[in-house]
Scaffold this motif. Structure first.
Motif, PDB file in Angstrom:
ATOM      1  N   LEU B  73      33.874  54.129  44.675  1.00 36.23           N
ATOM      2  CA  LEU B  73      33.250  54.718  43.479  1.00 36.23           C
ATOM      3  C   LEU B  73      34.275  54.900  42.370  1.00 36.23           C
ATOM      4  CD1 LEU B  73      30.721  57.382  44.721  1.00 36.23           C
ATOM      5  CD2 LEU B  73      30.288  55.284  43.437  1.00 36.23           C
ATOM      6  N   ALA B  74      35.432  55.439  42.779  1.00 34.99           N
ATOM      7  CA  ALA B  74      36.477  55.663  41.779  1.00 34.99           C
ATOM      8  C   ALA B  74      36.866  54.354  41.107  1.00 34.99           C
ATOM      9  CB  ALA B  74      37.690  56.298  42.461  1.00 34.99           C
ATOM     10  N   CYS B  75      37.014  53.314  41.941  1.00 35.54           N
ATOM     11  CA  CYS B  75      37.434  52.036  41.382  1.00 35.54           C
ATOM     12  C   CYS B  75      36.372  51.458  40.457  1.00 35.54           C
ATOM     13  CB  CYS B  75      37.738  51.064  42.508  1.00 35.54           C
ATOM     14  SG  CYS B  75      39.205  51.537  43.387  1.00 35.54           S
ATOM     15  N   MET B  76      35.131  51.561  40.880  1.00 34.96           N
ATOM     16  CA  MET B  76      34.048  51.036  40.042  1.00 34.96           C
ATOM     17  C   MET B  76      34.007  51.762  38.708  1.00 34.96           C
ATOM     18  SD  MET B  76      32.534  48.533  41.416  1.00 34.96           S
ATOM     19  CE  MET B  76      34.105  48.018  42.026  1.00 34.96           C
ATOM     20  N   GLY B  77      34.132  53.096  38.796  1.00 35.34           N
ATOM     21  CA  GLY B  77      34.107  53.901  37.574  1.00 35.34           C
ATOM     22  C   GLY B  77      35.187  53.468  36.607  1.00 35.34           C
ATOM     23  N   ASN B  97      47.398  40.327  25.642  1.00 44.36           N
ATOM     24  CA  ASN B  97      46.116  39.737  26.030  1.00 44.36           C
ATOM     25  C   ASN B  97      46.267  38.510  26.902  1.00 44.36           C
ATOM     26  OD1 ASN B  97      46.858  37.767  24.297  1.00 44.36           O
ATOM     27  ND2 ASN B  97      45.174  38.064  22.845  1.00 44.36           N
ATOM     28  N   SER B  98      47.496  38.060  27.054  1.00 48.29           N
ATOM     29  CA  SER B  98      47.687  36.966  28.002  1.00 48.29           C
ATOM     30  C   SER B  98      47.580  37.475  29.439  1.00 48.29           C
ATOM     31  CB  SER B  98      49.028  36.293  27.758  1.00 48.29           C
ATOM     32  OG  SER B  98      50.050  37.260  27.798  1.00 48.29           O
ATOM     33  N   PHE B  99      47.628  38.774  29.587  1.00 49.06           N
ATOM     34  CA  PHE B  99      47.496  39.342  30.927  1.00 49.06           C
ATOM     35  C   PHE B  99      46.265  40.239  31.010  1.00 49.06           C
ATOM     36  CE2 PHE B  99      52.056  38.453  30.687  1.00 49.06           C
ATOM     37  CZ  PHE B  99      52.154  37.622  31.784  1.00 49.06           C
ATOM     38  N   PHE B 100      45.157  39.709  30.616  1.00 51.16           N
ATOM     39  CA  PHE B 100      43.957  40.537  30.563  1.00 51.16           C
ATOM     40  C   PHE B 100      43.602  41.128  31.929  1.00 51.16           C
ATOM     41  CE2 PHE B 100      39.430  40.837  31.387  1.00 51.16           C
ATOM     42  CZ  PHE B 100      39.130  41.875  30.527  1.00 51.16           C
ATOM     43  N   PHE B 101      43.707  40.307  32.993  1.00 52.63           N
ATOM     44  CA  PHE B 101      43.291  40.787  34.297  1.00 52.63           C
ATOM     45  C   PHE B 101      44.181  41.896  34.829  1.00 52.63           C
ATOM     46  CE2 PHE B 101      40.470  37.242  34.290  1.00 52.63           C
ATOM     47  CZ  PHE B 101      39.413  37.710  35.039  1.00 52.63           C
ATOM     48  N   LEU B 102      45.455  41.840  34.440  1.00 53.83           N
ATOM     49  CA  LEU B 102      46.339  42.922  34.844  1.00 53.83           C
ATOM     50  C   LEU B 102      45.944  44.211  34.156  1.00 53.83           C
ATOM     51  CD1 LEU B 102      49.819  41.188  34.998  1.00 53.83           C
ATOM     52  CD2 LEU B 102      48.138  41.546  36.792  1.00 53.83           C
ATOM     53  N   ASN B 103      45.453  44.089  32.917  1.00 53.25           N
ATOM     54  CA  ASN B 103      45.009  45.286  32.201  1.00 53.25           C
ATOM     55  C   ASN B 103      43.855  45.974  32.911  1.00 53.25           C
ATOM     56  OD1 ASN B 103      46.910  44.926  30.327  1.00 53.25           O
ATOM     57  ND2 ASN B 103      45.549  44.068  28.753  1.00 53.25           N
ATOM     58  N   LEU B 104      43.037  45.164  33.585  1.00 50.32           N
ATOM     59  CA  LEU B 104      41.928  45.749  34.339  1.00 50.32           C
ATOM     60  C   LEU B 104      42.439  46.771  35.341  1.00 50.32           C
ATOM     61  CD1 LEU B 104      39.462  42.914  35.377  1.00 50.32           C
ATOM     62  CD2 LEU B 104      39.059  44.835  33.856  1.00 50.32           C
ATOM     63  N   PHE B 105      43.645  46.508  35.864  1.00 54.02           N
ATOM     64  CA  PHE B 105      44.193  47.395  36.886  1.00 54.02           C
ATOM     65  C   PHE B 105      44.996  48.536  36.297  1.00 54.02           C
ATOM     66  CE2 PHE B 105      43.203  43.589  39.140  1.00 54.02           C
ATOM     67  CZ  PHE B 105      42.843  44.011  40.414  1.00 54.02           C
ATOM     68  N   LEU B 112      38.710  58.232  32.636  1.00 54.77           N
ATOM     69  CA  LEU B 112      39.063  58.161  34.051  1.00 54.77           C
ATOM     70  C   LEU B 112      40.455  57.550  34.164  1.00 54.77           C
ATOM     71  CD1 LEU B 112      35.921  56.811  35.933  1.00 54.77           C
ATOM     72  CD2 LEU B 112      37.114  58.942  36.397  1.00 54.77           C
ATOM     73  N   PRO B 113      41.224  57.971  35.181  1.00 57.90           N
ATOM     74  CA  PRO B 113      42.521  57.308  35.374  1.00 57.90           C
ATOM     75  C   PRO B 113      42.306  55.853  35.757  1.00 57.90           C
ATOM     76  CG  PRO B 113      42.259  59.186  36.876  1.00 57.90           C
ATOM     77  CD  PRO B 113      40.978  59.025  36.160  1.00 57.90           C
ATOM     78  N   SER B 114      43.336  55.046  35.600  1.00 57.25           N
ATOM     79  CA  SER B 114      43.161  53.619  35.873  1.00 57.25           C
ATOM     80  C   SER B 114      43.199  53.341  37.376  1.00 57.25           C
ATOM     81  CB  SER B 114      44.251  52.826  35.169  1.00 57.25           C
ATOM     82  OG  SER B 114      45.500  53.277  35.621  1.00 57.25           O
ATOM     83  N   TYR B 115      42.855  52.088  37.696  1.00 57.39           N
ATOM     84  CA  TYR B 115      42.743  51.682  39.104  1.00 57.39           C
ATOM     85  C   TYR B 115      44.006  51.979  39.893  1.00 57.39           C
ATOM     86  CZ  TYR B 115      42.257  48.558  43.107  1.00 57.39           C
ATOM     87  OH  TYR B 115      42.202  48.052  44.364  1.00 57.39           O
ATOM     88  N   PHE B 116      45.152  51.612  39.342  1.00 57.43           N
ATOM     89  CA  PHE B 116      46.364  51.762  40.151  1.00 57.43           C
ATOM     90  C   PHE B 116      46.723  53.227  40.347  1.00 57.43           C
ATOM     91  CE2 PHE B 116      48.702  52.193  36.196  1.00 57.43           C
ATOM     92  CZ  PHE B 116      49.879  52.837  36.551  1.00 57.43           C
ATOM     93  N   THR B 177      40.218  44.949  45.617  1.00 55.45           N
ATOM     94  CA  THR B 177      40.889  44.136  44.605  1.00 55.45           C
ATOM     95  C   THR B 177      40.009  42.975  44.162  1.00 55.45           C
ATOM     96  OG1 THR B 177      42.930  44.654  45.730  1.00 55.45           O
ATOM     97  CG2 THR B 177      43.020  42.921  44.099  1.00 55.45           C
ATOM     98  N   PHE B 178      39.439  42.296  45.150  1.00 53.43           N
ATOM     99  CA  PHE B 178      38.595  41.146  44.803  1.00 53.43           C
ATOM    100  C   PHE B 178      37.349  41.575  44.049  1.00 53.43           C
ATOM    101  CE2 PHE B 178      40.839  38.865  48.343  1.00 53.43           C
ATOM    102  CZ  PHE B 178      41.502  38.004  47.488  1.00 53.43           C
ATOM    103  N   LEU B 179      36.866  42.771  44.419  1.00 54.60           N
ATOM    104  CA  LEU B 179      35.701  43.301  43.713  1.00 54.60           C
ATOM    105  C   LEU B 179      36.026  43.492  42.230  1.00 54.60           C
ATOM    106  CD1 LEU B 179      33.133  43.962  45.241  1.00 54.60           C
ATOM    107  CD2 LEU B 179      33.672  46.367  44.974  1.00 54.60           C
TER     108      LEU B 179
END
Lengths: 324, 358
Positions: B73-77, B97-105, B112-116, B177-179
């Motif tokens: 739940l926390a990760c989804m949020g 922006n070349s590292f967009f996917f890393l920004n997701l984490f 909310l705090p970030s994923y990591f 992570t894959f989610l």
């Protein structure tokens, strides 16, 4: 000479200066049912743990089936089935699953394990409850499942630590019968610890009495009595009556009879009270005694041979333990 | 004189009776090679059975299900709040922006705090909850002596518990992570670059090591303490100490050394180093450093740098290999802490007397 299944020599275990098992030496023959008898805290369980390498000992050596336990505990555990005191199961699994798990831990291939597990559950009378969770089992059923656990590895030696604790008399009887039957049929050596004299008396070939870490006496129950009661093992109780039919000769005075009884070989003590007597002797003198009484002109109204059971042995032993 | 010392030294060494001890140790581990003669006599089948059982137990356990729900739940949020915000970030910040996917984490919109941060925070809890009653509950149920009466080496129990925990943790972290990756992919429509993907995988691997440290610590407590509650509390106490109290203490110590404005560069250097090295034994801090270096390629150094070292540096992001090199000491430290816990569990457990209950 019979093969030795368990051989313990000079085994000693100390806990912070307190000696739990003191220089124990014991050997058990193959196929024998041996009872380890002793009060709580005598060191029975500790001895059993050392047999299996579940605890380390300070000195001495233990050989089970000719294998040194302290060096090769795994080899020993392959041959020995151990039912701990108050055994626990995974409650959320069924009886069959619990048994199957142990079979897999014993490296039994799973196809074979399934067959054997079902067979053994039938042997111990749990086939109806095999798919119930263990949490629903009664004490007796758990104990029987424990025995199934022990049997599934096809052991050469079975070690049972207080297996009858908490079972009702009927359950105890059935359980003991099961063990004796199995041992006789397959030639399995059984080491059985208990503080219940009567259960041990019922099933064991030999008994060792264990108090305060020492083996006080060891042997067949009858010979145990001789070891502990070094003199006057036999006690005869009897009653005499005067026969006044005029045919027999006049009876001799009681005093003379007493003297003659005392002169019999092996008799240590004669007590007369009214027409009742007690004779303590080193060996069985009942034949001589009865002849003597009849010859003296008395009738023998009753004669009881009093043999010592484990009860007496136990109590005698306790007294000795306390006084030392 | 010198010779004398040497000979006494040698005699002392021989007095230790090394071979004797080694043979004793061997019997403890119960894998004496001389018996059975075949070296591959380790019973793999029973070990497999144990690991399988442990994994089943974990997955069926409510404790695991609840924790897994919380973490997902926390990760989804976080993911949704990041995605909301991410579009703006994507447009605004050209450098990253070349590292967009890393920004997701690593990025969040602040609600909310970030994923990591979530993984760093909940990971220890997860590890502790998987291990705190590993040994003590078996002991209390009386199953430990039953299992140990079977022909399996004693260390197999610890190994099986640990391995099962690691497997469960890995499955969980990788699926999360894959989610996150998948959701990002659907929402944005751009596939991650190989570099980003590798970075995320490395990050997940490191976070498994991090959680397994806490798992090992709690297994150690479960070996040491008979009551599961005691061992759970000890685990949480250590965690709290490292997250809250230790940084406070470090702060107090460091304050004493705070240089004035006119202090020499040497004093400032010493102060910065002190500040850096004092926190290097905290697993949380080690993990934070690893995370930031792996997930933010722009991080060039974790400790203090002098002006000399910075001279001539080009302000770009580091390649993955360099980032890993940067956190190698931190990674080694984390691994060492994990192994240390494992070692202590072994030491306590191997010589332990196994009574049926209590």
């Amino acid at each position: 000479m019979a093969e030795k299944s368990i051989e313990i020599t000079g085994l000693t275990k100390k806990y912070d200066g307190y000696v739990a098992v003191d220089n124990l030496s014991l050997s058990i023959k193959k196929g024998e049912i041996f009872g380890l008898l002793g009060p709580n805290g005598a060191g029975k369980s500790t001895t059993i743990l050392m047999l299996l390498g579940l605890t380390q000992f300070d000195s001495g050596s233990v050989n089970v089936c000719g294998i040194d336990t302290s060096r090769y505990p795994l080899e020993v555990k392959k041959k020995v089935g151990y039912l701990p005191e108050d055994v626990g199961f995974y409650n959320e699994y069924t009886g069959l699953q619990n048994l199957f798990y142990v079979a897999r831990l014993n490296n039994i291939p799973s196809e074979q394990a399934k067959h054997t597990a079902l067979d053994i559950l039938a042997q111990v009378g749990l086939e109806d409850a095999k798919d119930n969770k263990v949490s629903s089992y009664s004490r007796g059923m758990r104990q029987r499942l424990g025995l199934a656990d022990v049997l599934i590895k096809n052991p050469e030696v079975i070690i049972l630590d207080e297996p009858t604790l908490g079972l009702d008399p009927e359950g105890v009887k059935k359980f003991l019968q099961l063990i004796v039957g199995l041992s006789r049929k397959k030639g399995i050596t059984v080491l059985f610890s208990s503080h219940h004299l009567h259960q041990i008396q019922q099933v064991c070939d030999r008994v060792g009495i264990f108090v305060k870490g020492k083996l006080l006496a060891e042997g067949k129950i009858s010979s145990l009595a001789e070891q502990l009661f070094t003199k006057n093992t036999f006690t005869l109780e009897g009653g005499i009556s005067l026969i006044n039919d005029g045919v027999g000769k006049n009876p001799k005075p009681i005093k003379e009879l007493t003297d003659r009884l005392t002169r019999l070989k092996g008799v240590a003590k004669v007590d007369f009270k009214d027409n009742h007597f007690t004779v303590e002797s080193q060996n069985d003198v009942s034949h001589e005694l009865s002849r003597l009484i009849v010859e003296s002109g008395y009738g023998l109204s009753h004669l009881i041979k009093k043999e010592y059971g484990l009860d007496d042995i136990y109590h005698q032993y306790f007294q000795a333990g306390k006084s030392s | 004189m010198k010779n004398n010392i040497i000979t006494t030294g040698v005699s002392k060494i021989t007095a230790i009776d090394l071979p004797g001890r080694i043979s004793k140790l061997r019997t403890l581990i119960a894998m004496d090679k001389s018996i059975g003669k075949n070296k591959s006599s380790f019973p793999w089948e029973p070990f497999k059975a144990m690991v399988q059982k442990e994994i089943t137990d974990h997955i069926r356990n409510w404790r695991f299900i609840i924790l897994f729900a919380i973490i997902s739940l926390a990760c989804m949020g976080t993911l949704f709040s990041t995605l909301n915000d991410g579009m703006k970030t994507l447009a605004a910040d050209n450098a990253e922006n070349s590292f967009f996917f890393l920004n997701l984490f690593t990025k969040s919109d602040g609600t909310l705090p970030s994923y990591f941060v979530f993984v760093g925070f909940l990971g220890p809890l997860f590890g502790i909850s998987l291990g705190f009653d590993a040994i003590s509950s078996e002991q209390n149920k009386g199953t430990l002596s039953r299992v140990l009466a079977q022909p399996i080496p004693r260390d197999s129990i610890l190994n099986a518990k640990f391995l099962a925990g690691i497997i469960v943790i890995s499955v969980m972290l990788f699926s999360l992570t894959f989610l996150v990756l998948g959701t990002g992919l659907i929402a944005v429509g751009i596939p991650p670059s190989a570099e980003e993907f590798m970075r995320i995988m490395v990050y997940t691997f490191f976070s498994i090591i991090y959680v397994s440290f806490w798992l090992n610590l709690s297994i150690l407590f479960s070996v040491r303490f008979k009551q599961p509650a005691t061992s759970a509390l000890s685990g949480i106490a250590v965690w709290l100490f490292f997250t809250i109290f230790y940084p406070l203490i470090v702060n107090m110590i460091v304050k004493g050394y705070e240089p004035t404005k006119y202090a020499s560069p040497k004093a400032i250097h010493f102060y910065e180093n002190l500040k850096f090295y004092l926190v290097q034994i905290i697993p949380n801090e080690l993990f934070d450093e690893i995370t930031s270096a792996i997930l933010m390629p722009s991080v060039r150094s974790l400790g203090p740098l002098t002006m000399e070292q910075l001279q001539g540096a080009i302000p770009t992001s580091l390649p993955l290999g360099q980032s890993i090199l940067l956190v190698w000491p931190q990674f080694t430290g984390l691994l060492a802490l994990t192994l240390l816990c494992f070692l202590f569990s072994y030491l306590v457990f191997m010589k332990r007397e196994i009574r049926s209950r209590g």
